[in-house]
Write a protein that holds these residues in place. Structure first.
Motif, mmCIF file in Angstrom:
data_model
loop_
_atom_site.group_PDB
_atom_site.id
_atom_site.type_symbol
_atom_site.label_atom_id
_atom_site.label_comp_id
_atom_site.label_asym_id
_atom_site.label_seq_id
_atom_site.Cartn_x
_atom_site.Cartn_y
_atom_site.Cartn_z
ATOM 1 N N UNK A 181 0.814 -1.218 0.000
ATOM 2 C CA UNK A 181 0.000 0.000 0.000
ATOM 3 C C UNK A 181 0.846 1.266 0.000
ATOM 4 N N UNK A 182 1.831 1.311 0.879
ATOM 5 C CA UNK A 182 2.570 2.564 1.064
ATOM 6 C C UNK A 182 3.825 2.667 0.208
ATOM 7 N N UNK A 183 4.296 1.531 -0.321
ATOM 8 C CA UNK A 183 5.491 1.551 -1.149
ATOM 9 C C UNK A 183 6.764 1.812 -0.377
ATOM 10 N N UNK A 184 6.726 1.570 0.933
ATOM 11 C CA UNK A 184 7.892 1.747 1.793
ATOM 12 C C UNK A 184 8.089 0.477 2.625
ATOM 13 N N UNK A 185 9.284 0.307 3.177
ATOM 14 C CA UNK A 185 9.582 -0.884 3.973
ATOM 15 C C UNK A 185 8.895 -0.815 5.338
ATOM 16 N N UNK A 186 8.536 -1.984 5.859
ATOM 17 C CA UNK A 186 7.834 -2.051 7.141
ATOM 18 C C UNK A 186 8.339 -3.241 7.942
ATOM 19 N N UNK A 187 8.122 -3.187 9.253
ATOM 20 C CA UNK A 187 8.576 -4.263 10.104
ATOM 21 C C UNK A 187 7.752 -4.332 11.391
ATOM 22 N N UNK A 188 7.876 -5.481 12.045
ATOM 23 C CA UNK A 188 7.194 -5.753 13.306
ATOM 24 C C UNK A 188 8.257 -6.083 14.345
ATOM 25 N N UNK A 189 8.146 -5.494 15.534
ATOM 26 C CA UNK A 189 9.155 -5.703 16.575
ATOM 27 C C UNK A 189 8.500 -5.910 17.925
ATOM 28 N N UNK A 190 9.197 -6.605 18.815
ATOM 29 C CA UNK A 190 8.748 -6.809 20.198
ATOM 30 C C UNK A 190 9.828 -6.286 21.139
#
Length: 261
Positions: free
Chosen positions: A96-105
């Motif tokens: 959707x955004x065309x940028x990198x994404x990540x999930x962190x804890x």
């Protein structure tokens, strides 16, 4: 075969022994069960206590597991379901955004990245799966810390040396007072911001993912080259980020998302 790193081997042996016991264990018993010298056991216990992996019970003159050991075990049980639930949503967000994404804890005073999705044609990031970074430097970490009790945040940052920096030019958060201000801003606006504190020229936006008890289970973030994304584009990224966070929260709680786009 003898270990090439006996200190590390013995430390893990002590930790495994404490984990296997139903109640705190006296040092003398640890020495006997592991066949280690008394001085060695006390040195290892001292390190484990300092790092939070062991606790001394003075009334019982015994030792048990510490909070860091609990965080480590609970992080393991959280990460697989969080990664499984989050990976498809992170991929959709990147599309959707065309940028990198990540999930962190959160892992101690660090954030641990468990999902990373790089947008096509975008530069590589340091936030790969398995990488740990100081939470106060990252948008993901700030989003999580802003949802924690002040006492717990203070315990994670007990001294000035806790505030390490990756960039010599970064002056955003250098002490506990500046951290508290940033977390207050984060809580008020409902999302976290990081600009060049992890990697020069890169900016990030992040939103906390809360479990059913209201505890911050993880954080979802988008990272981009700051000079190439204007304020209008950031507003759009933030809208999609929040929507994805709502979807993730609904999945985590075992219900369907009620938000519509």
């Amino acid at each position: 075969m003898a270990s090439k790193v006996p200190a590390a081997d013995n430390t893990l042996r002590v930790l495994k022994l404490l984990a296997s016991r139903k109640s705190p264990t006296p040092a003398a018993m640890i020495c006997t069960l592991l066949q280690l010298p008394r001085s060695t056991v006390y040195q290892l216990l001292g390190v484990l206590i300092e790092q939070g992996f062991a606790t001394h019970y003075p009334e019982e003159q015994a030792y048990g597991l510490g909070l860091s050991a609990f965080e480590l075990s609970s992080a393991y049980t959280r990460q697989e379901p969080l990664a499984r639930l989050g990976a498809p949503l992170v991929a959709q967000l990147v599309d959707k955004v065309g940028q990198s994404a990540h999930l962190a804890v959160l892992h101690g005073a660090d954030v641990l990245y468990i999902v990373e999705e790089r947008a096509k044609g975008r530069p590589s990031l340091v936030t790969d799966v398995g990488v740990r970074l100081p939470s106060h430097l990252t948008a993901s970490g700030r989003a999580i810390l802003a949802q924690l009790p002040k006492s717990q945040v203070r315990a994670l940052y007990p001294r000035p040396a806790s505030f390490i920096s990756r960039s010599p030019d970064s002056t955003t958060i250098t002490d506990y007072a500046s951290l508290r201000r940033e977390l207050q801003f984060t809580a008020e606006r409902g999302y976290a911001v990081e600009q060049g504190d992890v990697t020069e020229e890169f900016h990030s936006l992040a939103v906390a993912i809360l479990d059913s008890s209201g505890w911050p289970a993880a954080a979802l973030a988008v990272t981009f080259l700051g000079a190439r994304v204007d304020q209008a584009q950031r507003a759009g990224i933030l809208e999609d980020l929040k929507h994805t966070a709502d979807q993730f929260t609904a999945r985590l709680h075992g219900r369907r998302s009620t938000t519509r786009r």
